[in-house]
Design a protein around this motif. Structure first.
Motif, PDB file in Angstrom:
ATOM      1  N   LEU A 159      63.649  64.916 -31.958  1.00 22.07           N
ATOM      2  CA  LEU A 159      63.513  63.737 -31.266  1.00 22.07           C
ATOM      3  C   LEU A 159      62.343  63.390 -30.658  1.00 22.07           C
ATOM      4  O   LEU A 159      61.808  62.576 -30.666  1.00 22.07           O
ATOM      5  CB  LEU A 159      64.551  63.566 -30.359  1.00 22.07           C
ATOM      6  CG  LEU A 159      65.995  63.406 -30.922  1.00 22.07           C
ATOM      7  CD1 LEU A 159      67.044  63.402 -29.879  1.00 22.07           C
ATOM      8  CD2 LEU A 159      66.278  62.110 -32.043  1.00 22.07           C
ATOM      9  N   ALA A 160      61.537  64.616 -30.034  1.00 24.95           N
ATOM     10  CA  ALA A 160      60.492  64.437 -29.350  1.00 24.95           C
ATOM     11  C   ALA A 160      59.310  64.047 -30.502  1.00 24.95           C
ATOM     12  O   ALA A 160      58.414  63.280 -30.422  1.00 24.95           O
ATOM     13  CB  ALA A 160      60.049  65.508 -28.623  1.00 24.95           C
ATOM     14  N   ALA A 161      59.447  64.837 -31.620  1.00 24.19           N
ATOM     15  CA  ALA A 161      58.599  64.509 -32.721  1.00 24.19           C
ATOM     16  C   ALA A 161      58.478  63.245 -33.097  1.00 24.19           C
ATOM     17  O   ALA A 161      57.476  62.398 -33.612  1.00 24.19           O
ATOM     18  CB  ALA A 161      58.820  65.581 -33.904  1.00 24.19           C
ATOM     19  N   VAL A 162      59.689  62.534 -33.320  1.00 21.20           N
ATOM     20  CA  VAL A 162      59.832  61.175 -33.715  1.00 21.20           C
ATOM     21  C   VAL A 162      59.291  60.486 -32.777  1.00 21.20           C
ATOM     22  O   VAL A 162      58.735  59.438 -33.155  1.00 21.20           O
ATOM     23  CB  VAL A 162      61.322  60.975 -33.975  1.00 21.20           C
ATOM     24  CG1 VAL A 162      61.561  59.515 -34.190  1.00 21.20           C
ATOM     25  CG2 VAL A 162      61.705  61.673 -35.061  1.00 21.20           C
ATOM     26  N   GLY A 163      59.519  60.570 -31.387  1.00 24.41           N
ATOM     27  CA  GLY A 163      59.034  59.826 -30.452  1.00 24.41           C
ATOM     28  C   GLY A 163      57.412  59.792 -30.445  1.00 24.41           C
ATOM     29  O   GLY A 163      56.818  58.889 -30.263  1.00 24.41           O
ATOM     30  N   PHE A 164      57.004  61.036 -30.618  1.00 24.46           N
ATOM     31  CA  PHE A 164      55.337  61.048 -30.632  1.00 24.46           C
ATOM     32  C   PHE A 164      54.881  60.424 -31.655  1.00 24.46           C
ATOM     33  O   PHE A 164      53.763  59.674 -31.661  1.00 24.46           O
ATOM     34  CB  PHE A 164      54.804  62.336 -30.433  1.00 24.46           C
ATOM     35  CG  PHE A 164      55.140  63.276 -29.346  1.00 24.46           C
ATOM     36  CD1 PHE A 164      54.293  62.652 -28.115  1.00 24.46           C
ATOM     37  CD2 PHE A 164      55.407  64.548 -29.182  1.00 24.46           C
ATOM     38  CE1 PHE A 164      54.396  63.272 -26.768  1.00 24.46           C
ATOM     39  CE2 PHE A 164      55.560  65.229 -27.840  1.00 24.46           C
ATOM     40  CZ  PHE A 164      55.005  64.479 -26.784  1.00 24.46           C
ATOM     41  N   ALA A 165      55.406  60.571 -32.897  1.00 25.31           N
ATOM     42  CA  ALA A 165      54.962  59.922 -34.122  1.00 25.31           C
ATOM     43  C   ALA A 165      55.073  58.186 -34.187  1.00 25.31           C
ATOM     44  O   ALA A 165      54.086  57.723 -34.352  1.00 25.31           O
ATOM     45  CB  ALA A 165      55.903  60.239 -35.250  1.00 25.31           C
ATOM     46  N   ARG A 166      56.202  57.683 -33.327  1.00 22.68           N
ATOM     47  CA  ARG A 166      56.147  56.397 -33.244  1.00 22.68           C
ATOM     48  C   ARG A 166      54.979  55.819 -32.232  1.00 22.68           C
ATOM     49  O   ARG A 166      54.457  54.748 -32.360  1.00 22.68           O
ATOM     50  CB  ARG A 166      57.422  55.908 -32.672  1.00 22.68           C
ATOM     51  CG  ARG A 166      58.742  56.144 -33.858  1.00 22.68           C
ATOM     52  CD  ARG A 166      60.024  55.369 -33.391  1.00 22.68           C
ATOM     53  NE  ARG A 166      59.386  53.858 -33.597  1.00 22.68           N
ATOM     54  CZ  ARG A 166      60.190  53.009 -33.234  1.00 22.68           C
ATOM     55  NH1 ARG A 166      61.255  53.197 -32.320  1.00 22.68           N
ATOM     56  NH2 ARG A 166      59.969  51.771 -33.300  1.00 22.68           N
ATOM     57  N   PHE A 167      54.712  56.890 -31.149  1.00 21.18           N
ATOM     58  CA  PHE A 167      53.653  56.360 -30.152  1.00 21.18           C
ATOM     59  C   PHE A 167      52.290  56.338 -30.939  1.00 21.18           C
ATOM     60  O   PHE A 167      51.511  55.439 -30.661  1.00 21.18           O
ATOM     61  CB  PHE A 167      53.713  57.423 -29.018  1.00 21.18           C
ATOM     62  CG  PHE A 167      52.530  57.433 -28.209  1.00 21.18           C
ATOM     63  CD1 PHE A 167      52.675  56.309 -27.289  1.00 21.18           C
ATOM     64  CD2 PHE A 167      51.689  58.426 -28.139  1.00 21.18           C
ATOM     65  CE1 PHE A 167      51.516  56.164 -26.273  1.00 21.18           C
ATOM     66  CE2 PHE A 167      50.569  58.433 -26.998  1.00 21.18           C
ATOM     67  CZ  PHE A 167      50.567  57.171 -26.471  1.00 21.18           C
ATOM     68  N   LEU A 168      52.056  57.392 -31.687  1.00 21.82           N
ATOM     69  CA  LEU A 168      50.687  57.568 -32.365  1.00 21.82           C
ATOM     70  C   LEU A 168      50.605  56.439 -33.449  1.00 21.82           C
ATOM     71  O   LEU A 168      49.480  55.833 -33.742  1.00 21.82           O
ATOM     72  CB  LEU A 168      50.545  58.864 -32.846  1.00 21.82           C
ATOM     73  CG  LEU A 168      50.389  59.929 -32.226  1.00 21.82           C
ATOM     74  CD1 LEU A 168      50.400  61.244 -32.890  1.00 21.82           C
ATOM     75  CD2 LEU A 168      49.133  59.800 -31.261  1.00 21.82           C
ATOM     76  N   GLU A 169      51.732  56.088 -34.031  1.00 23.56           N
ATOM     77  CA  GLU A 169      51.787  55.178 -34.936  1.00 23.56           C
ATOM     78  C   GLU A 169      51.496  53.828 -34.473  1.00 23.56           C
ATOM     79  O   GLU A 169      50.686  52.763 -34.955  1.00 23.56           O
ATOM     80  CB  GLU A 169      53.118  54.979 -35.652  1.00 23.56           C
ATOM     81  CG  GLU A 169      53.331  53.795 -36.827  1.00 23.56           C
ATOM     82  CD  GLU A 169      54.430  53.767 -37.470  1.00 23.56           C
ATOM     83  OE1 GLU A 169      55.581  53.477 -36.655  1.00 23.56           O
ATOM     84  OE2 GLU A 169      54.813  54.207 -38.934  1.00 23.56           O
ATOM     85  N   ARG A 170      51.954  53.458 -33.261  1.00 22.90           N
ATOM     86  CA  ARG A 170      51.496  52.240 -32.813  1.00 22.90           C
ATOM     87  C   ARG A 170      50.160  52.239 -31.851  1.00 22.90           C
ATOM     88  O   ARG A 170      49.976  51.217 -31.029  1.00 22.90           O
ATOM     89  CB  ARG A 170      52.419  51.891 -31.513  1.00 22.90           C
ATOM     90  CG  ARG A 170      53.835  51.630 -32.159  1.00 22.90           C
ATOM     91  CD  ARG A 170      54.885  51.025 -31.118  1.00 22.90           C
ATOM     92  NE  ARG A 170      56.226  50.881 -31.947  1.00 22.90           N
ATOM     93  CZ  ARG A 170      57.231  50.415 -31.252  1.00 22.90           C
ATOM     94  NH1 ARG A 170      57.357  50.319 -29.742  1.00 22.90           N
ATOM     95  NH2 ARG A 170      58.231  50.312 -31.797  1.00 22.90           N
ATOM     96  N   GLY A 171      49.164  53.072 -32.232  1.00 19.48           N
ATOM     97  CA  GLY A 171      47.872  53.248 -31.611  1.00 19.48           C
ATOM     98  C   GLY A 171      47.865  54.131 -30.505  1.00 19.48           C
ATOM     99  O   GLY A 171      46.628  54.330 -29.996  1.00 19.48           O
ATOM    100  N   GLY A 172      48.724  55.001 -30.084  1.00 21.34           N
ATOM    101  CA  GLY A 172      48.477  55.855 -29.209  1.00 21.34           C
ATOM    102  C   GLY A 172      48.061  55.334 -27.944  1.00 21.34           C
ATOM    103  O   GLY A 172      48.150  54.087 -27.504  1.00 21.34           O
ATOM    104  N   PRO A 173      47.256  56.184 -27.012  1.00 22.50           N
ATOM    105  CA  PRO A 173      46.855  55.508 -25.752  1.00 22.50           C
ATOM    106  C   PRO A 173      45.612  54.819 -25.896  1.00 22.50           C
ATOM    107  O   PRO A 173      44.667  54.915 -26.881  1.00 22.50           O
ATOM    108  CB  PRO A 173      46.174  56.857 -25.053  1.00 22.50           C
ATOM    109  CG  PRO A 173      45.783  57.984 -26.180  1.00 22.50           C
ATOM    110  CD  PRO A 173      47.012  57.578 -27.267  1.00 22.50           C
ATOM    111  N   ARG A 174      45.651  53.663 -25.124  1.00 23.79           N
ATOM    112  CA  ARG A 174      44.563  52.492 -25.363  1.00 23.79           C
ATOM    113  C   ARG A 174      43.686  52.610 -24.358  1.00 23.79           C
ATOM    114  O   ARG A 174      43.944  52.795 -22.989  1.00 23.79           O
ATOM    115  CB  ARG A 174      45.540  51.268 -25.498  1.00 23.79           C
ATOM    116  CG  ARG A 174      46.241  51.256 -26.798  1.00 23.79           C
ATOM    117  CD  ARG A 174      47.081  49.849 -26.750  1.00 23.79           C
ATOM    118  NE  ARG A 174      48.123  50.175 -27.843  1.00 23.79           N
ATOM    119  CZ  ARG A 174      48.608  49.398 -28.642  1.00 23.79           C
ATOM    120  NH1 ARG A 174      48.114  48.105 -28.566  1.00 23.79           N
ATOM    121  NH2 ARG A 174      49.585  49.599 -29.462  1.00 23.79           N
TER     122      ARG A 174
END
Length: 88
Positions: free
Chosen positions: A73-88
């Motif tokens: 579940l953490a991997a899925v969360g990280f993947a969605r975070f990175l997909e949306r652009g990561g830290p801005r």
């Protein structure tokens, strides 16, 4: 013979945990660090599984399953975070 094999597995897992931690601390990019964090979670699951075999406590396998599901579940969360652009 089984005791020697388990000790070898512990050493190999410890070395792989050390190398994954080095990649986590020195990773040049955020995706590298995320992958190493997932690898560390998988190695911890392996440690718990080997310890369950070593000690004969079968309830530790339940702990390993919960850790594996949580890391997924953490991997899925990280993947969605990175997909949306990561830290801005």
């Amino acid at each position: 013979m089984l005791i020697i094999a388990i000790k070898i597995v512990y050493v190999m897992l410890s070395l792989s945990l050390l190398m994954a931690f080095i990649r986590l601390s020195r990773g040049p990019s955020l995706p590298d660090r995320v992958v190493s964090l997932e690898l560390i979670a998988s190695i911890v699951v392996a440690f718990v599984g080997v310890h369950a075999i070593d000690s004969g406590v079968s309830s530790l396998l339940d702990v390993a399953i919960v850790l594996a599901l949580t890391s997924f579940l953490a991997a899925v969360g990280f993947a969605r975070f990175l997909e949306r652009g990561g830290p801005r």
